[in-house]
Motif scaffolding. Structure first.
Motif, PDB file in Angstrom:
ATOM      1  N   LEU A  47     -55.541 -18.905 -26.548  1.00  0.00           N
ATOM      2  CA  LEU A  47     -56.968 -18.669 -26.352  1.00  0.00           C
ATOM      3  C   LEU A  47     -57.704 -19.975 -26.077  1.00  0.00           C
ATOM      4  CD1 LEU A  47     -59.366 -16.702 -26.427  1.00  0.00           C
ATOM      5  CD2 LEU A  47     -59.489 -17.084 -28.893  1.00  0.00           C
ATOM      6  N   ASP A  48     -57.338 -21.017 -26.832  1.00  0.00           N
ATOM      7  CA  ASP A  48     -57.981 -22.320 -26.627  1.00  0.00           C
ATOM      8  C   ASP A  48     -57.659 -22.881 -25.248  1.00  0.00           C
ATOM      9  OD1 ASP A  48     -59.485 -24.629 -27.832  1.00  0.00           O
ATOM     10  OD2 ASP A  48     -57.582 -25.637 -27.392  1.00  0.00           O
ATOM     11  N   MET A  49     -56.378 -22.769 -24.824  1.00  0.00           N
ATOM     12  CA  MET A  49     -55.989 -23.278 -23.502  1.00  0.00           C
ATOM     13  C   MET A  49     -56.682 -22.504 -22.388  1.00  0.00           C
ATOM     14  SD  MET A  49     -52.169 -23.442 -21.822  1.00  0.00           S
ATOM     15  CE  MET A  49     -51.556 -24.491 -23.132  1.00  0.00           C
ATOM     16  N   TRP A  73     -63.271 -22.762 -17.899  1.00  0.00           N
ATOM     17  CA  TRP A  73     -64.545 -23.434 -17.637  1.00  0.00           C
ATOM     18  C   TRP A  73     -64.362 -24.724 -16.857  1.00  0.00           C
ATOM     19  CZ3 TRP A  73     -68.167 -20.215 -17.885  1.00  0.00           C
ATOM     20  CH2 TRP A  73     -68.187 -19.210 -18.851  1.00  0.00           C
ATOM     21  N   ARG A  74     -63.248 -25.430 -17.094  1.00  0.00           N
ATOM     22  CA  ARG A  74     -62.989 -26.638 -16.316  1.00  0.00           C
ATOM     23  C   ARG A  74     -62.779 -26.302 -14.844  1.00  0.00           C
ATOM     24  NH1 ARG A  74     -58.417 -28.115 -18.430  1.00  0.00           N
ATOM     25  NH2 ARG A  74     -59.341 -29.322 -20.126  1.00  0.00           N
ATOM     26  N   SER A  75     -61.986 -25.269 -14.578  1.00  0.00           N
ATOM     27  CA  SER A  75     -61.721 -24.881 -13.191  1.00  0.00           C
ATOM     28  C   SER A  75     -62.977 -24.336 -12.523  1.00  0.00           C
ATOM     29  CB  SER A  75     -60.604 -23.831 -13.154  1.00  0.00           C
ATOM     30  OG  SER A  75     -59.422 -24.322 -13.740  1.00  0.00           O
ATOM     31  N   LEU A  76     -63.776 -23.564 -13.263  1.00  0.00           N
ATOM     32  CA  LEU A  76     -64.994 -23.009 -12.683  1.00  0.00           C
ATOM     33  C   LEU A  76     -65.979 -24.104 -12.303  1.00  0.00           C
ATOM     34  CD1 LEU A  76     -66.544 -20.451 -11.953  1.00  0.00           C
ATOM     35  CD2 LEU A  76     -67.438 -20.406 -14.295  1.00  0.00           C
ATOM     36  N   VAL A  80     -52.458 -12.237 -28.276  1.00  0.00           N
ATOM     37  CA  VAL A  80     -53.213 -13.461 -28.022  1.00  0.00           C
ATOM     38  C   VAL A  80     -53.007 -14.412 -29.192  1.00  0.00           C
ATOM     39  CG1 VAL A  80     -55.491 -14.455 -27.617  1.00  0.00           C
ATOM     40  CG2 VAL A  80     -54.926 -12.199 -26.684  1.00  0.00           C
ATOM     41  N   LEU A  81     -52.486 -15.606 -28.896  1.00  0.00           N
ATOM     42  CA  LEU A  81     -52.328 -16.647 -29.894  1.00  0.00           C
ATOM     43  C   LEU A  81     -53.544 -17.574 -29.881  1.00  0.00           C
ATOM     44  CD1 LEU A  81     -48.572 -17.566 -29.316  1.00  0.00           C
ATOM     45  CD2 LEU A  81     -49.540 -16.416 -31.320  1.00  0.00           C
ATOM     46  N   MET A 124     -52.250 -17.247 -19.186  1.00  0.00           N
ATOM     47  CA  MET A 124     -52.267 -18.216 -20.278  1.00  0.00           C
ATOM     48  C   MET A 124     -52.697 -17.573 -21.592  1.00  0.00           C
ATOM     49  SD  MET A 124     -54.121 -21.446 -18.465  1.00  0.00           S
ATOM     50  CE  MET A 124     -53.625 -22.027 -16.844  1.00  0.00           C
ATOM     51  N   LEU A 125     -53.559 -16.581 -21.483  1.00  0.00           N
ATOM     52  CA  LEU A 125     -54.127 -15.968 -22.679  1.00  0.00           C
ATOM     53  C   LEU A 125     -53.112 -15.099 -23.407  1.00  0.00           C
ATOM     54  CD1 LEU A 125     -56.782 -15.586 -24.282  1.00  0.00           C
ATOM     55  CD2 LEU A 125     -57.242 -13.611 -22.826  1.00  0.00           C
TER      56      LEU A 125
END
Length: 225
Positions: free
Chosen positions: A109-111, A117-120, A104-105, A80-81
């Motif tokens: 980077l935001d996605m 952190w959501r998945s972790l 890196v866009l 994604m990055l």
């Protein structure tokens, strides 16, 4: 599986109502999905500390468990990055690769930040539930949630056959190791191939023995869970 069963059995919440554990998991998952990235990072750290205390394990051991799914998570976050474009304009960082630029866009980077952190946090919450919920309580929880009996029986039999598979595999491996079957690389490959073939036949024999035992006990197609 043996380690999970032992750890859940010595948890401080081992004998608590499984519905309470499920409710706590729902709350943790809701927070993991609804908080901003900074809050999700703090939540993951709090779940790790709580899990270490409840499971009576060290932080190093907990990080060893969580590192397994985190490897896949970091790989997906990396995809994604990184982005590919014909021009480096708008990229925070880029490197030329032939006629394209890999970089890196800001959107990527935001996605990646949100997903990581959501998945972790969600993985930490799920680990907390799995390691604090003994298998007997899981079956009881499935029954209270009105899960179809057929699905519950399949889960029970799958769990049972995991231990049968591990038991047979360990017996075959020890017999091969005593005969120096893993002394060389070539011998190791040959021993592993023989182990796979013998394991399948041994498990089928154990299955036939279980089926015969059920027939002797007048099995009618339903397990009294």
């Amino acid at each position: 599986m043996l380690a999970i069963d032992k750890i859940s059995g010595r948890s401080r919440w081992c004998h608590r109502d499984p519905r309470l554990k499920l409710g706590c998991w729902v709350v943790l998952m809701s927070l993991a999905l609804g908080l901003p990235p900074a809050g999700q990072a703090v939540l993951a750290a709090l779940i790790a500390a709580l899990s270490c205390w409840m499971l009576r394990v060290s932080l190093r051991r907990w990080l060893g468990w969580i590192a397994i799914p985190c490897g896949f998570l970091l790989l997906s976050t990396l995809t994604m990055l990184l982005s590919a474009a014909a021009q480096p304009a708008g990229m925070l960082w880029s490197v030329p690769l032939g006629f394209t630029y890999l970089g890196v866009l800001p959107a990527g980077l935001d996605m990646a930040n949100h997903t990581l952190w959501r998945s972790l946090a969600a993985i930490s919450a799920t680990f907390w539930l799995v390691l604090n919920l003994p298998f007997i309580q899981l079956i009881a929880l499935l029954q209270r949630c009105r899960v179809p009996v057929l699905l519950t029986e399949q889960i029970l039999l799958t769990w049972r056959f995991i231990f049968i598979l591990l038991d047979e595999m360990q017996a075959i491996y020890q017999a091969q190791a005593l005969r120096f079957g893993y002394r060389t690389l070539r011998g190791s490959y040959r021993s592993l191939a023989m182990l796979a073939g013998m394991l399948f036949s041994r498990v089928m024999v154990r299955y036939q023995q279980m089926a015969t035992a059920l027939e002797v006990k007048l099995y009618q197609g339903d397990f009294h869970l």
